[in-house]
Write a protein that holds these residues in place. Structure first.
Motif, mmCIF file in Angstrom:
data_model
loop_
_atom_site.group_PDB
_atom_site.id
_atom_site.type_symbol
_atom_site.label_atom_id
_atom_site.label_comp_id
_atom_site.label_asym_id
_atom_site.label_seq_id
_atom_site.Cartn_x
_atom_site.Cartn_y
_atom_site.Cartn_z
ATOM 1 N N ALA A 1 0.834 -1.210 0.000
ATOM 2 C CA ALA A 1 0.000 0.000 0.000
ATOM 3 C C ALA A 1 0.862 1.250 0.000
ATOM 4 N N LYS A 2 1.923 1.238 0.790
ATOM 5 C CA LYS A 2 2.813 2.405 0.862
ATOM 6 C C LYS A 2 3.466 2.666 -0.499
ATOM 7 N N LEU A 3 3.864 1.586 -1.176
ATOM 8 C CA LEU A 3 4.504 1.729 -2.484
ATOM 9 C C LEU A 3 3.523 2.226 -3.536
ATOM 10 N N MET A 4 2.335 1.595 -3.595
ATOM 11 C CA MET A 4 1.392 1.875 -4.680
ATOM 12 C C MET A 4 0.607 3.161 -4.486
ATOM 13 N N TYR A 5 0.379 3.542 -3.237
ATOM 14 C CA TYR A 5 -0.486 4.697 -2.975
ATOM 15 C C TYR A 5 0.273 5.913 -2.446
ATOM 16 N N GLU A 6 1.564 5.756 -2.130
ATOM 17 C CA GLU A 6 2.337 6.893 -1.623
ATOM 18 C C GLU A 6 3.610 7.112 -2.443
ATOM 19 N N ARG A 7 4.614 6.245 -2.269
ATOM 20 C CA ARG A 7 5.926 6.489 -2.886
ATOM 21 C C ARG A 7 5.864 6.547 -4.409
ATOM 22 N N GLU A 8 5.141 5.626 -5.030
ATOM 23 C CA GLU A 8 5.073 5.560 -6.501
ATOM 24 C C GLU A 8 3.631 5.696 -6.980
ATOM 25 N N SER A 9 2.866 6.555 -6.346
ATOM 26 C CA SER A 9 1.445 6.690 -6.695
ATOM 27 C C SER A 9 1.257 7.111 -8.152
ATOM 28 N N GLY A 10 2.143 7.963 -8.663
ATOM 29 C CA GLY A 10 2.038 8.390 -10.060
ATOM 30 C C GLY A 10 2.253 7.246 -11.026
ATOM 31 N N LEU A 11 3.160 6.333 -10.686
ATOM 32 C CA LEU A 11 3.450 5.195 -11.546
ATOM 33 C C LEU A 11 2.267 4.232 -11.617
ATOM 34 N N PHE A 12 1.504 4.149 -10.521
ATOM 35 C CA PHE A 12 0.360 3.246 -10.458
ATOM 36 C C PHE A 12 -0.963 3.958 -10.777
ATOM 37 N N ASP A 13 -0.887 5.146 -11.323
ATOM 38 C CA ASP A 13 -2.102 5.923 -11.599
ATOM 39 C C ASP A 13 -2.681 5.525 -12.959
ATOM 40 N N PHE A 14 -3.239 4.326 -13.015
ATOM 41 C CA PHE A 14 -3.839 3.826 -14.244
ATOM 42 C C PHE A 14 -5.320 4.191 -14.294
ATOM 43 N N ARG A 15 -5.887 4.099 -15.485
ATOM 44 C CA ARG A 15 -7.320 4.342 -15.643
ATOM 45 C C ARG A 15 -8.100 3.355 -14.778
ATOM 46 N N ARG A 16 -9.022 3.863 -14.014
ATOM 47 C CA ARG A 16 -9.776 3.006 -13.108
ATOM 48 C C ARG A 16 -10.773 2.144 -13.875
ATOM 49 N N THR A 17 -10.864 0.892 -13.445
ATOM 50 C CA THR A 17 -11.843 -0.018 -14.029
ATOM 51 C C THR A 17 -13.116 0.011 -13.196
ATOM 52 N N GLU A 18 -14.192 -0.527 -13.755
ATOM 53 C CA GLU A 18 -15.470 -0.515 -13.055
ATOM 54 C C GLU A 18 -15.381 -1.270 -11.723
ATOM 55 N N ILE A 19 -14.657 -2.382 -11.741
ATOM 56 C CA ILE A 19 -14.419 -3.149 -10.518
ATOM 57 C C ILE A 19 -12.916 -3.201 -10.288
ATOM 58 N N SER A 20 -12.465 -2.653 -9.176
ATOM 59 C CA SER A 20 -11.033 -2.629 -8.887
ATOM 60 C C SER A 20 -10.528 -4.040 -8.595
ATOM 61 N N PRO A 21 -9.312 -4.372 -9.090
ATOM 62 C CA PRO A 21 -8.756 -5.690 -8.758
ATOM 63 C C PRO A 21 -8.464 -5.783 -7.264
ATOM 64 N N LEU A 22 -8.496 -6.984 -6.732
ATOM 65 C CA LEU A 22 -8.287 -7.204 -5.309
ATOM 66 C C LEU A 22 -6.992 -7.969 -5.091
ATOM 67 N N LEU A 23 -6.130 -7.431 -4.270
ATOM 68 C CA LEU A 23 -4.941 -8.136 -3.809
ATOM 69 C C LEU A 23 -5.243 -8.657 -2.412
ATOM 70 N N LEU A 24 -5.347 -9.971 -2.301
ATOM 71 C CA LEU A 24 -5.665 -10.605 -1.024
ATOM 72 C C LEU A 24 -4.427 -11.348 -0.539
ATOM 73 N N VAL A 25 -3.865 -10.910 0.583
ATOM 74 C CA VAL A 25 -2.649 -11.511 1.133
ATOM 75 C C VAL A 25 -3.047 -12.436 2.274
ATOM 76 N N VAL A 26 -2.810 -13.742 2.103
ATOM 77 C CA VAL A 26 -3.182 -14.716 3.121
ATOM 78 C C VAL A 26 -1.949 -15.502 3.562
ATOM 79 N N ASP A 27 -2.065 -16.105 4.709
ATOM 80 C CA ASP A 27 -0.972 -16.857 5.324
ATOM 81 C C ASP A 27 -1.176 -18.344 5.055
#
Length: 382
Positions: A198-224
């Motif tokens: 989250a820190k990388l995608m939404y803060e440090r490199e937010s411009g790099l990840f600023d793609f056109r938004r889709t109707e349904i956002s993809p989900l990154l689910l981190v499980v153990d």
């Protein structure tokens, strides 16, 4: 999420946009990244006549070749590049990195290029090993160590976390998506990885990840992985899973040297859903259906072989010569899968896996520890 296409497109663009004879220079991790999406013959078609590792490259001058570097942006690789640019062996240097570079790394490379041989520096986000269209690995050894409870202070846990975040970031940059991130609350490692992503995608490199938004956002689910302790203890009965568990697959390659008398061509084989139509159709088939499909494939090949034996005219000979490369390819493919299934059958019988698997299922679903113990006593007595 067609991961193989995403990685392959990067490698293709890297090689075809640079004309002339080339040498491809990789590191220990990008070797795997390239090998699962490109064959040696395909590299030759792109005029790649030599492949080297960055840390074992020779000192021989090859000024007639253009150097294409594809490396992870690590401190070690930057230092290798710094030394090699100080005494250039090639006429041109084209530098591609598999993930986001730091500004300091770019400055180091710029300062090292005193003879101005570097033609370009680019980030191509293929920092993952795409074993099939929907699955990837980072080839991290002993990664289970990093999922131990927090009381165990593993010295390289931060390095592990950084590598996982890098791989996840590369996936979403390659797919041009920025995900919504969710993680398993009860796990420290999933929380750490999710927060770093989250820190990388939404803060440090937010411009790099600023793609056109889709109707349904993809989900990154981190499980153990520890949240499901049962599945790893059960024998698998589908083709790809059985080969992985009983023989071992590494970057879609299977080493068969230890299984006895076998032709040199079959000592190491490739199981890739992109290059092998039979494997693509059967990789998730259960063992029983797989055996029937193997028999059907052998019968079809025997029919082709019989038709090739009936050569009587010049036209028949010409047709056979035209079809010979395809015939040899089919012969190799049939031989590969027959060898693989034969070895799997041998292991299943030797280890009594049918009975073992039945006991595992009973324990997982119904309990019955006493009956299982009695069965194991009988097995060990045999």
């Amino acid at each position: 999420m067609v991961l193989i296409s995403a990685a392959r497109d990067y490698i293709t663009k890297m090689l075809q946009d640079i004309s002339g004879m080339k040498v491809l220079i990789l590191d220990s991790q990008t070797v795997g990244i390239v090998s699962v999406v490109y064959s040696q013959s395909e590299l030759l078609q792109k005029e790649v006549f030599l492949v080297e590792l960055v840390d074992t490259a020779s000192m021989e001058s090859m000024s007639h070749l253009k150097a294409v570097y594809f490396l992870r942006p690590t401190k070690e690789n930057i230092q290798h590049l710094r030394r090699q640019l100080g005494s250039p062996r090639f006429g041109e240097y084209h530098l591609f990195f598999s993930n986001i570079m730091e500004n300091t790394q770019i400055h180091i490379l710029a300062d090292s290029d005193e003879q101005e041989v570097v033609q370009q520096v680019q980030e191509f986000y293929a920092d993952f090993v795409a074993v099939d269209p929907y699955h990837f690995t980072l080839n991290l050894p002993s990664n289970h160590m990093y999922m131990l409870p927090a009381v165990v202070d593993h010295s390289s846990s931060q390095h592990f976390c950084n590598r996982v975040v890098d791989g996840i970031a590369a996936i979403f940059l390659a797919l041009k998506r920025r995900p919504v991130i969710r993680y398993q609350r009860t796990s420290d490692i999933t929380k750490k990885i999710a927060q770093e992503c989250a820190k990388l995608m939404y803060e440090r490199e937010s411009g790099l990840f600023d793609f056109r938004r889709t109707e349904i956002s993809p989900l990154l689910l981190v499980v153990d992985r520890r949240d499901d302790p049962v599945t790893p203890l059960l024998n698998q009965w589908t083709y790809q899973a059985m080969v992985h568990e009983l023989i071992d697959i590494q970057d879609n390659k299977v080493d068969l040297k230890s299984i006895g008398k076998i032709s040199k061509e079959q000592q190491e084989v490739v199981l890739s859903s992109e290059q092998d139509a039979f494997f693509k159709a059967n990789m998730f088939e259960n063992f029983g259906d797989l055996g029937m499909n193997i028999k059907r494939m052998v019968d079809e090949f025997q029919q082709i072989a019989k038709s090739n034996q009936n050569i009587q005219t010049i036209e028949d000979m010409a047709k056979f010569v035209d079809n010979y490369p395809e015939y040899r390819k089919k012969h190799g493919n049939v031989s590969k899968h027959v060898t693989m299934v034969t070895e799997l059958s041998k292991i299943v019988e030797e280890r009594k896996l049918m009975l073992v698997s039945q006991t595992e299922q009973e324990l997982a679903c119904n309990g019955g520890q006493v009956a299982a113990f009695e069965l194991w006593v009988v097995l060990f007595e045999d």
